[in-house]
Design a protein around this motif. Structure first.
Motif, short mmCIF file in Angstrom:
data_model
loop_
_atom_site.label_atom_id
_atom_site.label_comp_id
_atom_site.label_asym_id
_atom_site.label_seq_id
_atom_site.Cartn_x
_atom_site.Cartn_y
_atom_site.Cartn_z
N ILE A 287 49.02 -34.09 3.81
CA ILE A 287 48.63 -35.45 4.17
C ILE A 287 48.25 -35.53 5.64
N ILE A 288 48.98 -34.82 6.51
CA ILE A 288 48.63 -34.80 7.93
C ILE A 288 47.23 -34.22 8.11
N VAL A 289 46.97 -33.10 7.42
CA VAL A 289 45.64 -32.49 7.51
C VAL A 289 44.59 -33.45 6.97
N GLY A 290 44.90 -34.15 5.88
CA GLY A 290 43.96 -35.12 5.32
C GLY A 290 43.65 -36.24 6.29
N ASP A 291 44.68 -36.74 6.99
CA ASP A 291 44.46 -37.78 7.99
C ASP A 291 43.51 -37.30 9.09
N LEU A 292 43.73 -36.07 9.56
CA LEU A 292 42.90 -35.54 10.63
C LEU A 292 41.46 -35.32 10.15
N ILE A 293 41.31 -34.82 8.92
CA ILE A 293 39.96 -34.60 8.38
C ILE A 293 39.22 -35.92 8.22
N CYS A 294 39.89 -36.92 7.67
CA CYS A 294 39.24 -38.22 7.47
C CYS A 294 38.84 -38.85 8.79
N ALA A 295 39.73 -38.78 9.78
CA ALA A 295 39.40 -39.35 11.09
C ALA A 295 38.22 -38.62 11.72
N GLY A 296 38.23 -37.29 11.64
CA GLY A 296 37.14 -36.52 12.22
C GLY A 296 35.81 -36.78 11.54
N LEU A 297 35.81 -36.75 10.21
CA LEU A 297 34.56 -36.98 9.47
C LEU A 297 34.04 -38.40 9.66
N ALA A 298 34.96 -39.37 9.69
CA ALA A 298 34.54 -40.76 9.88
C ALA A 298 33.93 -40.96 11.26
N GLY A 299 34.53 -40.32 12.28
CA GLY A 299 33.98 -40.43 13.62
C GLY A 299 32.60 -39.82 13.72
N ILE A 300 32.41 -38.65 13.11
CA ILE A 300 31.10 -37.97 13.15
C ILE A 300 30.06 -38.79 12.39
N ALA A 301 30.43 -39.31 11.20
CA ALA A 301 29.49 -40.09 10.41
C ALA A 301 29.08 -41.36 11.13
N ALA A 302 30.04 -42.04 11.77
CA ALA A 302 29.71 -43.27 12.49
C ALA A 302 28.82 -42.98 13.68
N ARG A 303 29.06 -41.86 14.37
CA ARG A 303 28.23 -41.51 15.53
C ARG A 303 26.79 -41.22 15.09
N ARG A 304 26.63 -40.49 13.98
CA ARG A 304 25.28 -40.16 13.50
C ARG A 304 24.54 -41.41 13.06
N SER A 305 25.24 -42.34 12.44
CA SER A 305 24.57 -43.56 11.95
C SER A 305 24.11 -44.44 13.10
#
Length: 307
Positions: A287-305
């Motif tokens: 779950i910790i790894v999942g939290d970090l992955i979601c935060a990282g991917l969400a940040g990258i996706a928001a930056r690209r958009s």
């Protein structure tokens, strides 16, 4: 520009407006670094138990468990996004994911208010009033608790966990939009803040409950990959019960320790004590790894958009 205003005055006004925004950016960076530090510390602190627990798992099982966790976290984000939209601030998927997942890293910092403070600050830049962000955040708890307890009763059996019915009436009352709107209005009056422009509706609440239930199923799949002995239905209920007990401990970061103890007790009929501890630790680290992955991917996706 007004006639009586000099260029120097205008420049000073611009700098005064920019300074708070720069300060907010610095606070966000510090918050993110501290949150990541506590997340890494949580991994390092449990490393020996994590190694023992993961040694018995295959790579496909770990991958499946992690994918299910990401799906469960997405369900939580959609629950929050639904509540926020119903209160009057619909957000596109990518910005909403960034606000929710990056803000949720604050749960690894001691203290219960870091996630909501982060979401209020990031939501403000998207035009979401702080009071509305806070309302959506705090509404998540009764929604997830009520659905979690219902899932527990439906999967683990009424005979053994029927005592949970004592908590359901209060939670169901809190999930009535008329009651929720009255409580929010009272709190805002006490804080001398403006009332919410748009009250919560029953349709919005039912949609949020649906996403929350989907999240519990995904969390159960995650636990089933780690410990398949009791079956999928048992895994769904075991995780829901342990999460509900863990979330009630506001002081402990992310319910650390409490959820594991509860999970070990629930798993006892199906696995030995040592194996149950390994399962609980494995679940925590995934779950910790999942939290970090979601935060990282969400940040990258928001930056690209935004490019």
């Amino acid at each position: 520009m007004k006639a009586e205003e000099s260029p120097a005055a205008v420049t000073g006004e611009v700098l005064r407006r920019r300074r708070p925004r720069g300060a907010r950016g610095l606070v966000r960076v510090v918050f993110l670094l501290v949150a990541l530090g506590f997340g890494g510390w949580a991994v390092a602190r449990e490393w020996d138990g994590v190694v023992a627990g993961f040694a018995r798992l295959s790579v496909p099982a770990l991958a499946g468990s992690l994918v299910a966790v990401v799906a469960a976290l997405l369900g939580a984000m959609l629950t929050w996004r639904t509540l926020l939209a119903d209160l009057g601030s619909p957000l596109p998927l990518r910005p909403a994911a960034k606000v929710f997942f990056v803000g949720q890293l604050g749960k690894y910092i001691p203290g219960a208010l870091w996630p909501v403070l982060a979401q209020m600050e990031m939501g403000r830049d998207l035009g979401v009033p702080r009071a509305r962000s806070a309302a959506a955040f705090f509404l998540m708890m009764p929604v997830q608790l009520a659905t979690g307890l219902l899932v527990t009763l439906g999967t683990l059996g009424w005979d053994r966990y029927g005592w949970l019915l004592l908590a359901l009436p209060a939670l169901l009352v809190l999930l009535e939009p008329k009651v929720i709107n009255a409580v929010i209005a009272f709190g805002l009056r006490k804080l001398k803040r403006e009332p919410l422009e748009r009250p919560l509706t029953r349709r919005g609440m039912l949609a949020a409950l649906g996403w929350a239930l989907a999240g519990w199923i995904a969390y159960g799949v995650h636990l089933y990959f780690v410990v398949p002995q009791g079956g999928l239905v048992f895994a769904v209920g075991a995780f829901a019960l342990s999460w509900c007990l863990g979330i009630l401990t506001f002081v402990v970061p992310a319910g650390a320790g409490v959820r594991e103890v509860a999970m070990v007790a629930v798993l006892a009929p199906h696995v030995s004590g040592g194996a149950a501890i390994a399962v609980a630790l494995s679940s925590r680290i995934v779950i910790i790894v999942g939290d970090l992955i979601c935060a990282g991917l969400a940040g990258i996706a928001a930056r690209r958009s935004s490019v």
